[in-house]
Design an enzyme around this catalytic site. Structure first.
Site, PDB file in Angstrom:
ATOM      1  N   CYS A 290      64.597  49.671  44.133  1.00  0.00           N
ATOM      2  CA  CYS A 290      64.638  51.137  44.045  1.00  0.00           C
ATOM      3  C   CYS A 290      64.571  51.822  45.405  1.00  0.00           C
ATOM      4  O   CYS A 290      64.783  53.042  45.482  1.00  0.00           O
ATOM      5  CB  CYS A 290      63.521  51.632  43.135  1.00  0.00           C
ATOM      6  SG  CYS A 290      61.884  51.079  43.660  1.00  0.00           S
TER       7      CYS A 290
ATOM      8  N   HIS B  42      57.554  56.366  36.981  1.00  0.00           N
ATOM      9  CA  HIS B  42      58.717  56.829  37.756  1.00  0.00           C
ATOM     10  C   HIS B  42      59.944  56.835  36.827  1.00  0.00           C
ATOM     11  O   HIS B  42      60.887  56.067  37.004  1.00  0.00           O
ATOM     12  CB  HIS B  42      58.942  55.890  38.935  1.00  0.00           C
ATOM     13  CG  HIS B  42      59.798  56.485  40.020  1.00  0.00           C
ATOM     14  ND1 HIS B  42      60.340  57.749  39.954  1.00  0.00           N
ATOM     15  CD2 HIS B  42      60.202  55.966  41.217  1.00  0.00           C
ATOM     16  CE1 HIS B  42      61.035  57.976  41.043  1.00  0.00           C
ATOM     17  NE2 HIS B  42      60.974  56.927  41.825  1.00  0.00           N
TER      18      HIS B  42
ATOM     19  N   ARG C 125      56.785  65.725  42.202  1.00  0.00           N
ATOM     20  CA  ARG C 125      56.528  64.383  42.734  1.00  0.00           C
ATOM     21  C   ARG C 125      55.122  64.415  43.318  1.00  0.00           C
ATOM     22  O   ARG C 125      54.874  65.121  44.308  1.00  0.00           O
ATOM     23  CB  ARG C 125      57.564  64.036  43.802  1.00  0.00           C
ATOM     24  CG  ARG C 125      57.437  62.647  44.417  1.00  0.00           C
ATOM     25  CD  ARG C 125      58.564  62.451  45.412  1.00  0.00           C
ATOM     26  NE  ARG C 125      58.457  61.261  46.216  1.00  0.00           N
ATOM     27  CZ  ARG C 125      59.047  60.100  45.925  1.00  0.00           C
ATOM     28  NH1 ARG C 125      59.786  60.007  44.853  1.00  0.00           N
ATOM     29  NH2 ARG C 125      58.925  59.059  46.722  1.00  0.00           N
TER      30      ARG C 125
ATOM     31  N   GLN D 116      63.663  57.105  38.106  1.00  0.00           N
ATOM     32  CA  GLN D 116      64.185  55.869  38.684  1.00  0.00           C
ATOM     33  C   GLN D 116      64.715  54.953  37.588  1.00  0.00           C
ATOM     34  O   GLN D 116      65.775  54.329  37.730  1.00  0.00           O
ATOM     35  CB  GLN D 116      63.087  55.153  39.474  1.00  0.00           C
ATOM     36  CG  GLN D 116      63.541  53.844  40.102  1.00  0.00           C
ATOM     37  CD  GLN D 116      64.647  54.040  41.116  1.00  0.00           C
ATOM     38  OE1 GLN D 116      64.517  54.839  42.031  1.00  0.00           O
ATOM     39  NE2 GLN D 116      65.761  53.324  40.957  1.00  0.00           N
TER      40      GLN D 116
ATOM     41  N   ARG E 128      70.826  57.776  40.964  1.00  0.00           N
ATOM     42  CA  ARG E 128      69.782  58.790  40.827  1.00  0.00           C
ATOM     43  C   ARG E 128      70.421  60.181  40.690  1.00  0.00           C
ATOM     44  O   ARG E 128      69.982  61.006  39.897  1.00  0.00           O
ATOM     45  CB  ARG E 128      68.859  58.782  42.060  1.00  0.00           C
ATOM     46  CG  ARG E 128      68.000  57.547  42.218  1.00  0.00           C
ATOM     47  CD  ARG E 128      66.927  57.452  41.158  1.00  0.00           C
ATOM     48  NE  ARG E 128      66.091  58.633  41.115  1.00  0.00           N
ATOM     49  CZ  ARG E 128      65.006  58.811  41.892  1.00  0.00           C
ATOM     50  NH1 ARG E 128      64.646  57.877  42.751  1.00  0.00           N
ATOM     51  NH2 ARG E 128      64.262  59.899  41.776  1.00  0.00           N
TER      52      ARG E 128
ATOM     53  N   ASP F  42      60.237  45.733  43.906  1.00  0.00           N
ATOM     54  CA  ASP F  42      59.857  46.979  44.579  1.00  0.00           C
ATOM     55  C   ASP F  42      58.858  46.624  45.682  1.00  0.00           C
ATOM     56  O   ASP F  42      58.357  45.494  45.736  1.00  0.00           O
ATOM     57  CB  ASP F  42      59.231  47.945  43.554  1.00  0.00           C
ATOM     58  CG  ASP F  42      58.963  49.336  44.139  1.00  0.00           C
ATOM     59  OD1 ASP F  42      59.521  49.654  45.212  1.00  0.00           O
ATOM     60  OD2 ASP F  42      58.184  50.086  43.538  1.00  0.00           O
TER      61      ASP F  42
END
Length: 306
Positions: free
Chosen positions: A265, A130, A103, A133, A293, A225
């Site tokens: 998310c 991402h 990440r 996600q 997730r 988001d």
């Protein structure tokens, strides 16, 4: 056998994406493959340059449930912060670990680690993409729709890394995706063009529009988001002004299909990109989305390390 990485959704064939989603649903339904332990004896590194709640916990718990061991590495724990070349880090970690979850800020960082290492590398977020996600997003949509094909999804707001990956995921599964973004906040042009091309093959569509009200009309899912991601804090005042008309609120929900579900998310800035009442609304699937997730990443780890 050649190792596989998961850097963007473009690393998957449509049939592989479908297989991962089906396996994730199966794992969730069965309460995990506790008896199977496909990661028994394996160690997975978790190298995070950006803070995280859901991503770190879901990966660490998932690795444990699959019988493996996770090793968390922050920048201060490794020599990257002192200038060690990424290629050296990748080659050495490959001698110890079975896979590496990364990440970070730059897409190039995760691509270099994948190219120079000999173990599977998973992109757990960059400023550009991402993909983990999106796996959870697609499972959540799948759980709340008869089929992914033909489902109408709207993404409101900043065309950021979440939007870039959502474009590819929807385009591979026959979903009709509309992105309502103001001028200057468009998704990455490469991912948008690739999404439009792939949606033509899968039978869905990808559209970029400016009018949030028109975009939400008849939608089955409404997704947003944060407007200010990590590293963009100095722009927050301008972003709040530019994106104000793209807030996910009751008016937008009323524009959508009567049973429309709400996606985010997380983490959310309540009252900014989404109102408090919509996060906690009966039609919100946000907590399911966060839980997924765990299941989708377990399916991904099992597949990459089989």
């Amino acid at each position: 056998m050649k190792k596989r990485d998961f850097i963007t959704l473009l690393d998957l064939e449509p049939k592989e994406l479908k297989m991962l989603l089906d396996r994730s649903v199966e794992m969730k339904r069965s309460g995990t493959a506790l008896n199977e332990r496909p990661l028994k004896g394996k160690s997975v590194g978790i190298l995070f340059e950006k803070a995280s709640t859901r991503t770190r916990v879901s990966f660490e718990v998932g690795i444990y449930q699959l019988g493996g061991q996770s090793i968390f590495l922050s920048p201060r724990d490794v020599h990257l912060s002192r200038g060690e070349p990424l290629s050296d880090t990748a080659k050495v970690l490959s001698r110890y670990l079975s896979a590496l979850v990364v990440r970070t800020y730059s897409q190039e960082t995760v691509e270099t680690l994948a190219r120079e290492g000999s173990i599977p590398v998973i992109n757990a977020l960059t400023d550009l993409t991402h993909p983990c996600q999106t796996l959870a997003d697609l499972q959540t949509i799948k759980e709340n729709s008869d089929t992914l094909e033909g489902t109408r999804v709207v993404y409101l707001g900043d065309g950021n890394n979440v939007a870039n990956s959502l474009i590819i995921g929807c385009s591979m599964t026959g979903i009709h995706l509309k992105l309502a973004c103001p001028q200057g906040y468009d998704p990455d042009p490469h991912f948008l063009a690739e999404g439009i091309r792939r949606s033509g093959i899968a039978g869905g569509s990808v559209q970029l529009v400016r009018d949030p009200e028109e975009a939400c009309r008849g939608a089955h899912f409404l997704y947003t988001d944060v407007w200010t991601s990590m590293g963009q804090e100095e722009e927050s005042k301008k972003r709040r002004k530019d994106l104000a008309a793209y807030q996910l609120n009751t008016a937008r929900l009323n524009d959508a299909d009567p049973g429309a579900k709400i996606l985010h998310c997380l983490p959310a800035h309540r009252g900014e990109e989404i109102t408090e009442e919509l996060i906690d609304h009966p039609q919100s699937t946000i907590c399911d989305q966060a839980e997924n997730r765990l299941h989708t990443q377990k399916a991904l780890l099992e597949w990459l390390l089989k």
